[in-house]
Scaffold this active site. Structure first.
Site, PDB file in Angstrom:
ATOM      1  N   ASP A  37      -2.076  -5.056   7.085  1.00 19.97           N
ATOM      2  CA  ASP A  37      -0.619  -5.392   7.889  1.00 19.97           C
ATOM      3  C   ASP A  37      -0.636  -6.841   7.699  1.00 19.97           C
ATOM      4  O   ASP A  37      -1.053  -7.668   7.373  1.00 19.97           O
ATOM      5  CB  ASP A  37      -1.003  -4.915   9.296  1.00 19.97           C
ATOM      6  CG  ASP A  37       0.437  -4.532   9.852  1.00 19.97           C
ATOM      7  OD1 ASP A  37       1.234  -5.224  10.018  1.00 19.97           O
ATOM      8  OD2 ASP A  37       0.497  -3.338  10.271  1.00 19.97           O
ATOM      9  N   ASP A  48       1.307  -9.758   3.318  1.00 17.35           N
ATOM     10  CA  ASP A  48       2.718  -9.733   3.375  1.00 17.35           C
ATOM     11  C   ASP A  48       3.171  -8.746   2.184  1.00 17.35           C
ATOM     12  O   ASP A  48       3.205  -9.254   1.149  1.00 17.35           O
ATOM     13  CB  ASP A  48       3.324 -11.072   3.355  1.00 17.35           C
ATOM     14  CG  ASP A  48       4.850 -11.198   3.380  1.00 17.35           C
ATOM     15  OD1 ASP A  48       5.317  -9.921   3.449  1.00 17.35           O
ATOM     16  OD2 ASP A  48       5.517 -12.114   3.499  1.00 17.35           O
ATOM     17  N   TYR A 140      19.048  -1.615   5.997  1.00 13.53           N
ATOM     18  CA  TYR A 140      18.052  -0.800   6.165  1.00 13.53           C
ATOM     19  C   TYR A 140      18.205   0.441   5.247  1.00 13.53           C
ATOM     20  O   TYR A 140      17.239   1.048   4.715  1.00 13.53           O
ATOM     21  CB  TYR A 140      17.898  -0.550   7.640  1.00 13.53           C
ATOM     22  CG  TYR A 140      16.625   0.554   8.019  1.00 13.53           C
ATOM     23  CD1 TYR A 140      15.293  -0.331   8.154  1.00 13.53           C
ATOM     24  CD2 TYR A 140      16.766   1.481   8.454  1.00 13.53           C
ATOM     25  CE1 TYR A 140      14.251   0.542   8.482  1.00 13.53           C
ATOM     26  CE2 TYR A 140      15.793   2.337   8.754  1.00 13.53           C
ATOM     27  CZ  TYR A 140      14.352   1.803   8.940  1.00 13.53           C
ATOM     28  OH  TYR A 140      13.396   2.541   9.232  1.00 13.53           O
ATOM     29  N   LYS A 144      15.956   1.901   2.359  1.00 20.70           N
ATOM     30  CA  LYS A 144      15.352   3.333   2.433  1.00 20.70           C
ATOM     31  C   LYS A 144      15.837   4.349   1.444  1.00 20.70           C
ATOM     32  O   LYS A 144      15.032   5.158   1.006  1.00 20.70           O
ATOM     33  CB  LYS A 144      15.567   3.703   4.059  1.00 20.70           C
ATOM     34  CG  LYS A 144      14.821   3.055   5.058  1.00 20.70           C
ATOM     35  CD  LYS A 144      13.129   3.070   4.760  1.00 20.70           C
ATOM     36  CE  LYS A 144      12.480   2.210   5.746  1.00 20.70           C
ATOM     37  NZ  LYS A 144      10.920   2.252   5.554  1.00 20.70           N
ATOM     38  N   THR A 175       8.297   4.225  18.332  1.00 20.90           N
ATOM     39  CA  THR A 175       7.274   3.013  17.972  1.00 20.90           C
ATOM     40  C   THR A 175       7.912   1.672  18.425  1.00 20.90           C
ATOM     41  O   THR A 175       9.106   1.645  18.774  1.00 20.90           O
ATOM     42  CB  THR A 175       7.236   3.048  16.451  1.00 20.90           C
ATOM     43  OG1 THR A 175       8.250   2.790  15.838  1.00 20.90           O
ATOM     44  CG2 THR A 175       6.843   4.442  16.107  1.00 20.90           C
TER      45      THR A 175
HETATM   46  N1  LIG Z   1      10.115   4.339  14.068  1.00 20.76           N
HETATM   47  C1  LIG Z   1      11.207   5.128  13.421  1.00 20.76           C
HETATM   48  O1  LIG Z   1      12.157   5.656  14.235  1.00 20.76           O
HETATM   49  C2  LIG Z   1      11.163   5.204  12.166  1.00 20.76           C
HETATM   50  C3  LIG Z   1      12.130   6.251  11.480  1.00 20.76           C
HETATM   51  C4  LIG Z   1      12.006   6.406  10.150  1.00 20.76           C
HETATM   52  C5  LIG Z   1      11.226   5.469   9.388  1.00 20.76           C
HETATM   53  N2  LIG Z   1      10.268   4.665   9.885  1.00 20.76           N
HETATM   54  C6  LIG Z   1       9.820   3.760   9.053  1.00 20.76           C
HETATM   55  O2  LIG Z   1       8.183   4.177   9.183  1.00 20.76           O
HETATM   56  C7  LIG Z   1       7.605   2.800   8.688  1.00 20.76           C
HETATM   57  C8  LIG Z   1       6.662   2.432  10.077  1.00 20.76           C
HETATM   58  O3  LIG Z   1       7.480   1.928  11.084  1.00 20.76           O
HETATM   59  P1  LIG Z   1       7.142   2.037  12.563  1.00 20.76           P
HETATM   60  O4  LIG Z   1       8.185   2.793  13.178  1.00 20.76           O
HETATM   61  O5  LIG Z   1       5.801   2.632  12.785  1.00 20.76           O
HETATM   62  O6  LIG Z   1       7.158   0.470  12.932  1.00 20.76           O
HETATM   63  P2  LIG Z   1       6.086  -0.599  13.539  1.00 20.76           P
HETATM   64  O7  LIG Z   1       6.916  -1.804  13.762  1.00 20.76           O
HETATM   65  O8  LIG Z   1       5.475   0.184  14.810  1.00 20.76           O
HETATM   66  O9  LIG Z   1       5.092  -0.501  12.539  1.00 20.76           O
HETATM   67  C9  LIG Z   1       5.538  -1.316  11.350  1.00 20.76           C
HETATM   68  C10 LIG Z   1       4.163  -1.996  10.801  1.00 20.76           C
HETATM   69  O10 LIG Z   1       4.574  -2.701   9.304  1.00 20.76           O
HETATM   70  C11 LIG Z   1       3.983  -4.164   9.852  1.00 20.76           C
HETATM   71  N3  LIG Z   1       4.746  -5.011   8.924  1.00 20.76           N
HETATM   72  C12 LIG Z   1       6.069  -5.457   8.729  1.00 20.76           C
HETATM   73  N4  LIG Z   1       6.374  -6.230   7.917  1.00 20.76           N
HETATM   74  C13 LIG Z   1       5.292  -6.518   7.016  1.00 20.76           C
HETATM   75  C14 LIG Z   1       5.082  -7.194   6.013  1.00 20.76           C
HETATM   76  N5  LIG Z   1       5.924  -7.935   5.548  1.00 20.76           N
HETATM   77  N6  LIG Z   1       3.929  -6.889   5.530  1.00 20.76           N
HETATM   78  C15 LIG Z   1       3.149  -6.267   5.838  1.00 20.76           C
HETATM   79  N7  LIG Z   1       3.199  -5.422   7.166  1.00 20.76           N
HETATM   80  C16 LIG Z   1       4.283  -5.377   7.571  1.00 20.76           C
HETATM   81  C17 LIG Z   1       4.254  -4.283  10.947  1.00 20.76           C
HETATM   82  O11 LIG Z   1       3.430  -5.495  11.319  1.00 20.76           O
HETATM   83  C18 LIG Z   1       3.813  -3.149  11.867  1.00 20.76           C
HETATM   84  O12 LIG Z   1       2.323  -2.964  12.048  1.00 20.76           O
HETATM   85  C19 LIG Z   1       8.572   1.940   8.519  1.00 20.76           C
HETATM   86  O13 LIG Z   1       8.575   1.884   7.205  1.00 20.76           O
HETATM   87  C20 LIG Z   1       9.956   2.318   9.127  1.00 20.76           C
HETATM   88  O14 LIG Z   1      11.047   1.804   8.483  1.00 20.76           O
HETATM   89  C21 LIG Z   1      10.534   4.340  11.159  1.00 20.76           C
END
Ligand SMILES: NC(=O)c1ccc[n+]([C@@H]2O[C@H](COP(=O)([O-])OP(=O)(O)OC[C@H]3O[C@@H](n4cnc5c(N)ncnc54)[C@H](O)[C@@H]3O)[C@@H](O)[C@H]2O)c1
Length: 234
Positions: A37, A48, A140, A144, A175
């Site tokens: 992370d 990153d 976004y 995706k 989240t």
């Molecule tokens: N929450 C939703 O509604 C939702 C829906 C569809 C898809 N997603 C996708 O699910 C995945 C997880 O999202 P989430 O909701 O758990 O969000 P979240 O913010 O809780 O978790 C995302 C994590 O990614 C890490 N991160 C961000 N940029 C980074 C980088 N450059 N390098 C390394 N780590 C990095 C953050 O530090 C965080 O820990 C994402 O790809 C998001 O787009 C989320």
């Protein structure tokens, strides 16, 4: 050889939200889980995912310590809102870099070793917004949708070596990522959903376990599973 537990699993973005729940589910399944992370912390290796050098060195550390990665879950991601007509290029570029290029860079690190051992699973966390789009989310949605296209292409390249690449396109999940979205969007979104509610990370994690399971996941190639409260029916 069948591999359903005791595997080396890397989860990017595993310090929060969906990635955190997926990491916990693999741990409960008896796998060794490495969380990558943005910020290093207890049990978290810093990376990153948008930075080639950072990804290279993080995976070199993982390989040195744990050998070949058996399962890679690309969950790191970020989300911002901006109508396309007002969007700064920097905002566009950051989203593509993290949400799409990050998936490519991390996948590239594991593909050859997975092929060499003739077993591997890559699970890319896309989004339903990559299928249906979302207002103020052009960057976004594009990233995706790109993840889904990338998943299919790479799946074709490596399936013959028993490396299976698939995606999960969740609907809205409670989240920290969605905390930042406007209240108006959330209210409207809930009203659209056949289930009438957002999901939880724990309701997404089992889809990742299924795709990684052997034999349960063995016939999924380049597919996109949709735990999305009924919002999209692909
Ligand atoms: N929450 C939703 O509604 C939702 C829906 C569809 C898809 N997603 C996708 O699910 C995945 C997880 O999202 P989430 O909701 O758990 O969000 P979240 O913010 O809780 O978790 C995302 C994590 O990614 C890490 N991160 C961000 N940029 C980074 C980088 N450059 N390098 C390394 N780590 C990095 C953050 O530090 C965080 O820990 C994402 O790809 C998001 O787009 C989320």
């Amino acid at each position: 050889m069948k591999r359903a537990s005791g595997r080396t699993v890397v989860v990017t973005g595993g310090a929060s939200g969906i990635g955190k729940a997926i990491a916990a589910a693999f741990r409960d399944n008896g796998d060794r889980v490495v969380v990558l992370d943005r910020t290093a912390g207890a049990g978290v290796t810093a990376v990153d995912v948008s930075d080639e050098d950072s990804v290279r060195s993080a995976f070199a550390v993982v390989r040195a310590e744990f050998g070949t990665v058996d399962v890679l879950v690309n969950s790191a991601g970020l989300l911002t809102e901006s109508p396309a007509e007002d969007m700064d290029l920097a905002v566009w570029n950051e989203t593509i870099a993290v949400d799409l290029t990050g998936v490519f860079l991390c996948s590239r690190e594991v593909l050859k070793p997975m092929r060499a051992q003739r077993w591997g699973r890559i699970i890319n966390i896309s989004s339903q917004l990559g299928l249906k789009g979302g207002t103020g989310l052009g960057h976004y949605s594009a990233a995706k949708a790109g993840v889904i296209g990338f998943t299919k292409a790479v799946a074709l390249e490596v399936a013959a070596d028993n490396v299976l690449v698939n995606a999960i396109a969740p609907g809205p999940i409670e989240t920290p990522l969605v905390d930042g979205i406007s209240q108006a969007w959330k209210v409207a979104k809930r009203a659209e959903l056949p289930l009438g509610r957002f999901g939880t990370p724990e309701e997404v994690a089992p889809a990742a376990l299924l795709l990684a399971d052997d034999p349960g996941g063995n016939l999924f190639v380049g597919q996109t599973l949709g735990p999305n409260s009924g919002d999209v029916m692909p």
